[in-house]
Design a protein around this motif. Sequence first.
Motif, PDB file in Angstrom:
ATOM      1  N   LEU A  70       1.259  -0.890   0.020  1.00 41.43           N
ATOM      2  CA  LEU A  70      -0.070  -0.036  -0.363  1.00 41.43           C
ATOM      3  C   LEU A  70       0.800   1.190  -0.419  1.00 41.43           C
ATOM      4  N   ILE A  71       2.113   1.690   0.837  1.00 40.91           N
ATOM      5  CA  ILE A  71       3.305   2.375   0.330  1.00 40.91           C
ATOM      6  C   ILE A  71       2.820   3.159  -0.793  1.00 40.91           C
ATOM      7  N   PRO A  72       3.062   2.745  -1.990  1.00 42.39           N
ATOM      8  CA  PRO A  72       3.061   3.504  -3.267  1.00 42.39           C
ATOM      9  C   PRO A  72       1.939   4.802  -3.348  1.00 42.39           C
ATOM     10  N   VAL A  73       0.631   3.834  -3.285  1.00 43.51           N
ATOM     11  CA  VAL A  73      -0.651   4.432  -3.339  1.00 43.51           C
ATOM     12  C   VAL A  73      -0.496   5.522  -1.937  1.00 43.51           C
ATOM     13  N   ALA A  74      -0.128   5.063  -0.616  1.00 45.51           N
ATOM     14  CA  ALA A  74       0.178   6.006   0.181  1.00 45.51           C
ATOM     15  C   ALA A  74       0.333   7.317  -0.028  1.00 45.51           C
ATOM     16  N   LEU A  75       1.873   7.390  -0.678  1.00 38.30           N
ATOM     17  CA  LEU A  75       2.998   8.201  -0.489  1.00 38.30           C
ATOM     18  C   LEU A  75       2.308   9.510  -1.822  1.00 38.30           C
ATOM     19  N   LEU A  76       1.564   9.153  -2.536  1.00 39.77           N
ATOM     20  CA  LEU A  76       1.018   9.809  -3.829  1.00 39.77           C
ATOM     21  C   LEU A  76      -0.119  10.185  -3.267  1.00 39.77           C
ATOM     22  N   ILE A  77      -1.212   9.898  -2.816  1.00 42.96           N
ATOM     23  CA  ILE A  77      -2.558  10.635  -2.123  1.00 42.96           C
ATOM     24  C   ILE A  77      -1.753  10.861  -1.116  1.00 42.96           C
ATOM     25  N   LEU A  78      -0.886  11.154  -0.105  1.00 43.53           N
ATOM     26  CA  LEU A  78      -0.116  11.887   0.385  1.00 43.53           C
ATOM     27  C   LEU A  78       0.573  13.413  -0.302  1.00 43.53           C
ATOM     28  N   ALA A  79       1.352  12.995  -1.570  1.00 45.28           N
ATOM     29  CA  ALA A  79       1.722  13.740  -2.458  1.00 45.28           C
ATOM     30  C   ALA A  79       0.386  14.878  -2.727  1.00 45.28           C
ATOM     31  N   VAL A  80      -0.559  14.379  -3.101  1.00 45.37           N
ATOM     32  CA  VAL A  80      -1.137  15.378  -4.047  1.00 45.37           C
ATOM     33  C   VAL A  80      -2.167  16.300  -2.856  1.00 45.37           C
TER      34      VAL A  80
END
Length: 433
Positions: free
Chosen positions: A224-234
């Motif tokens: 889940l780390i990639p999608v969590a990082l993307l949500i955090l970035a956006v």
Amino acid sequence: MNDVAMAALLIATLFLILGSGVWIGLTLSGVAWIGMQLFSSRPAGDAMAVTIWGSASGWTLTALPLFLWMGEILFRTRLSQDMFKGLAPWMQSLPGRLLHTNVVGCAVFAAVSGSSAATCATIGKMSLPELKRRGYPDNMVIGTLAGAGTLGLLIPPSIIMIVYGVSADVSISKLFIAGVVPGLLLGLLFSGYIMFWALRHPDQVPPADLRMSFGAKLRASLSLIPVALLILAVLGSIYTGFATATEAAAVGVVGALIISAAQGSLSWTNFREALLGATRLYCMMALILAGAAFLTLSMGYIGLPRHLAEWIASLGLSQFQLVVMLAAFFIVLGCFLDGISVVVLTMGVVMPTVIAAGIDPLWFGIFVVLVVEMAQITPPVGFNLFVLQSMTGRDLLYIARVTLPMFFLMVAAVLIIYFVPQLVTWLPRQMAP
């Protein structure tokens, strides 16, 4: 000609042209042109050219194709499979078990998609075969997926929020932040319903998988780390004031490309298909928005919005009665038009009435998104129903019937945010100016 006859003529013309199969954007422009020619002294051709150019060249609208492109890129990765692998171990101990992956998966993907149909299709691609293989009943699998898929409209970044923000001149960044708490609320209502159903029908819930240690669950969650990082970035860049909605969309595209490359799915074919898919969707939406902008201008010259606002004011409706009437109006309209068309078609007429009634345009934006979500699961033009029909082969009316509990939960969510409007307005007020 009096106002009622004028409005009746234009509405009849609108549905006549729509019924003949003409594109929605061209229909809106055509009705606007007819209205200006018949009931206004302003030259229609000049007004149409200026308005359509102005609506298409606005910087704010740039966020729309970028978020569409981000969703198209992620749709072609193995993100949904990774999400199921990361979420499933944590759902086993909840009443309803893996049915919750529909809700949580849709909520997570909604935070990087912005589209209800894309959210429903992506999570459905993962959960439908998996849950069927494990023996979960079709009515709950399909119903919860159809309902939870609508979170793609409410949890930011949301395509329809961008459309509303442009149409109603409301800050898109504040709309995004305003959608977070109502989105989580709706997700909790869906999960609560699953738990209630599971406690009433324990015999229909398949047994849990083999128990996993806490460490094993954590290791599974690494996917889940990639999608969590993307949500955090956006969303983080918007919430902190570091980036506007458009700049955050560009960050999202770059992040989606990085995830796609890391997963090995960034081939030239996928890149081209994602770009073309986003371009096609945006061209359709831009044409609708341009037509709606011209229709709004035309209605302004004719004076219909002002007369409608005056008529509604003369009815002496309370704010709650007005909200109920508008909700019914949007749901009925959503039975025949897609959500974006409903928003752009009505905002020019409805907003003066809403503002005159003292309703916060930011709150009203979230209300509109929630009501349009209901239309996504309402036949005959419920986009999520069409997506699930193509994925399951089931009859449209069957899908609508098993989705009905989700519709009533959305009604409950609308009532909750009406009586507790701070759920919508508190978080945007904490934003950096």
